[in-house]
Design an enzyme around this catalytic site. Structure first.
Site, PDB file in Angstrom:
ATOM      1  N   ASP A  65       0.807  -1.310   0.031  1.00 38.05           N
ATOM      2  CA  ASP A  65      -0.033  -0.064   0.191  1.00 38.05           C
ATOM      3  C   ASP A  65       0.761   1.340   0.113  1.00 38.05           C
ATOM      4  OD1 ASP A  65      -1.776  -2.230   0.562  1.00 38.05           O
ATOM      5  OD2 ASP A  65      -1.786  -1.543   2.599  1.00 38.05           O
ATOM      6  N   GLY A  90     -10.580  -8.052   8.567  1.00 39.39           N
ATOM      7  CA  GLY A  90     -11.699  -8.736   8.116  1.00 39.39           C
ATOM      8  C   GLY A  90     -12.977  -8.309   8.512  1.00 39.39           C
ATOM      9  N   LYS A  91     -13.012  -7.056   9.478  1.00 41.25           N
ATOM     10  CA  LYS A  91     -13.991  -6.251   9.923  1.00 41.25           C
ATOM     11  C   LYS A  91     -13.932  -4.712   9.575  1.00 41.25           C
ATOM     12  CE  LYS A  91     -13.657  -9.134  14.155  1.00 41.25           C
ATOM     13  NZ  LYS A  91     -13.452  -9.153  15.697  1.00 41.25           N
ATOM     14  N   GLU A 108     -11.358  -1.718  -3.220  1.00 40.67           N
ATOM     15  CA  GLU A 108     -10.882  -1.066  -2.081  1.00 40.67           C
ATOM     16  C   GLU A 108      -9.848  -0.121  -2.723  1.00 40.67           C
ATOM     17  OE1 GLU A 108      -9.245  -3.848   0.509  1.00 40.67           O
ATOM     18  OE2 GLU A 108      -7.468  -4.518  -0.917  1.00 40.67           O
TER      19      GLU A 108
END
Length: 338
Positions: free
Chosen positions: A44, A121-122, A224
């Site tokens: 990223d 994952g949340k 994303e």
């Protein structure tokens, strides 16, 4: 709670803590050392230049930072945060300092660094921001000032995920933040003049990109990492689709669309709206790279630069830093090769 289950959880937590501490020590030991571009591991990344020095910020403990004077050989700098911000550990109990998806911009006479803290994952997530007068560690004015939380998402309450923030200014130099990952797709919010908080209600955020074609579409929304880049008369929206972080099995791809207004709609080359499943593929994996994605862009040295990461098949799927020049054909960016 069952005692055996409790013991298992404690063991897993201990192992994760040991792994995290080992990684922190590893990066501390590398501070000040220089490596060639093709050996730099990264996730990223974003890039910026101050004076004669290029800086890349990336996901890592405390936010990873590297610097270079030629974009070929990179020196490991100290992370932005020596310790996890207290506000972040209180807001996201699972957060232990591994900080995601930084975004760097020069705005209001200083450098703004947006960053993400989350539970993997949340959508238990926050985007925070820190500022600095300079990026040069040797400058007496060098000091990161953390301003805490900008926005926060909550499971069951917000149908978006507060990670992967990217700052963009509109034609009036008003700040906007694009962000998002999975859930309801990529969002856009106008910020206050100082860039530290939303200037609108969280229920009025606009969706600017999604893999779903309609409200009835329930496919997994694997999109994303929005990044909006202005070029000429257009705002270009980059995004990453499919799946990162799986090494050799990663399927990451970069898609793009454009709009003459910052709020969209963003259309791909075929005129399809990105908020209705559109998006032209700019880059995808090949025989060398299992997947490529989560890009940043910058105008540096008279060139438009794209920085991103790819999973190297020649290095067991390790995530590597990639920096390429964007060329423009008929109003669209083109990358000659990965």
């Amino acid at each position: 709670m069952n005692k055996s289950y409790f013991l298992l959880i404690m063991i897993i937590s201990l192992l994760l803590s040991i792994s995290a501490n080992a990684q922190r020590r590893h990066f501390r030991d590398l501070t000040g050392k220089t490596f060639p571009l093709d050996s730099i591991r990264s996730h990223d990344p974003v890039i910026i230049k101050q004076d004669s020095v290029y800086y890349v910020f990336a996901t890592g403990f405390g936010i990873s930072v590297i610097s270079s004077t030629d974009m070929e050989n990179w020196t490991i700098e100290k992370p932005v945060f020596a310790e996890a911000p207290k506000w972040a550990t209180e807001a996201i109990p699972e957060y232990r300092g591994h900080t995601w998806a930084p975004d760097i911009s020069y705005f209001n006479g200083q450098y703004y660094l947006y960053y993400s803290v989350s539970a993997f994952g949340k959508n238990t997530s926050c985007i925070g921001v820190a500022t600095n007068k300079t990026l040069h560690p040797s400058d007496p004015d060098f000091k990161w000032v953390d301003h805490g939380k900008v926005i926060q998402s909550f499971p069951g309450k917000t149908n978006w995920n507060a990670i992967d923030g990217n700052l963009i200014l509109d034609e009036n130099d008003a700040p906007w933040l694009s962000f998002g990952s999975f859930w309801g797709g990529l969002q856009l919010v106008q910020l206050s003049d100082d860039g530290l908080s939303p200037a609108q209600d969280i229920n009025t955020f606009a969706t600017i990109a999604s893999r779903r074609t309609s409200d009835e579409d329930r496919r997994e929304n694997s999109i994303e990492a929005p990044f909006i880049y202005q070029k000429g008369d257009y705002y270009y929206l980059f995004a990453s689709i499919d799946f990162c972080c799986r090494g050799m099995n990663s399927t990451y791809k970069i898609i793009i669309g454009r709009s003459k207004t910052i709020q969209g709609p963003y259309l791909d080359k075929e005129g399809k709206r990105m908020d209705k499943g559109g998006g032209t593929i700019l880059l995808q994996g090949n025989d060398r790279w299992a997947g490529v994605g989560h890009n940043g862009a910058a105008h540096i040295d008279g060139k438009d630069i794209l920085v991103y990461h790819g999973y190297d098949r020649q290095n067991n799927g390790a995530s590597k830093l990639l920096i390429k020049e964007m060329k423009w054909v008929d109003g669209w960016p083109v990358i000659d090769h990965l």
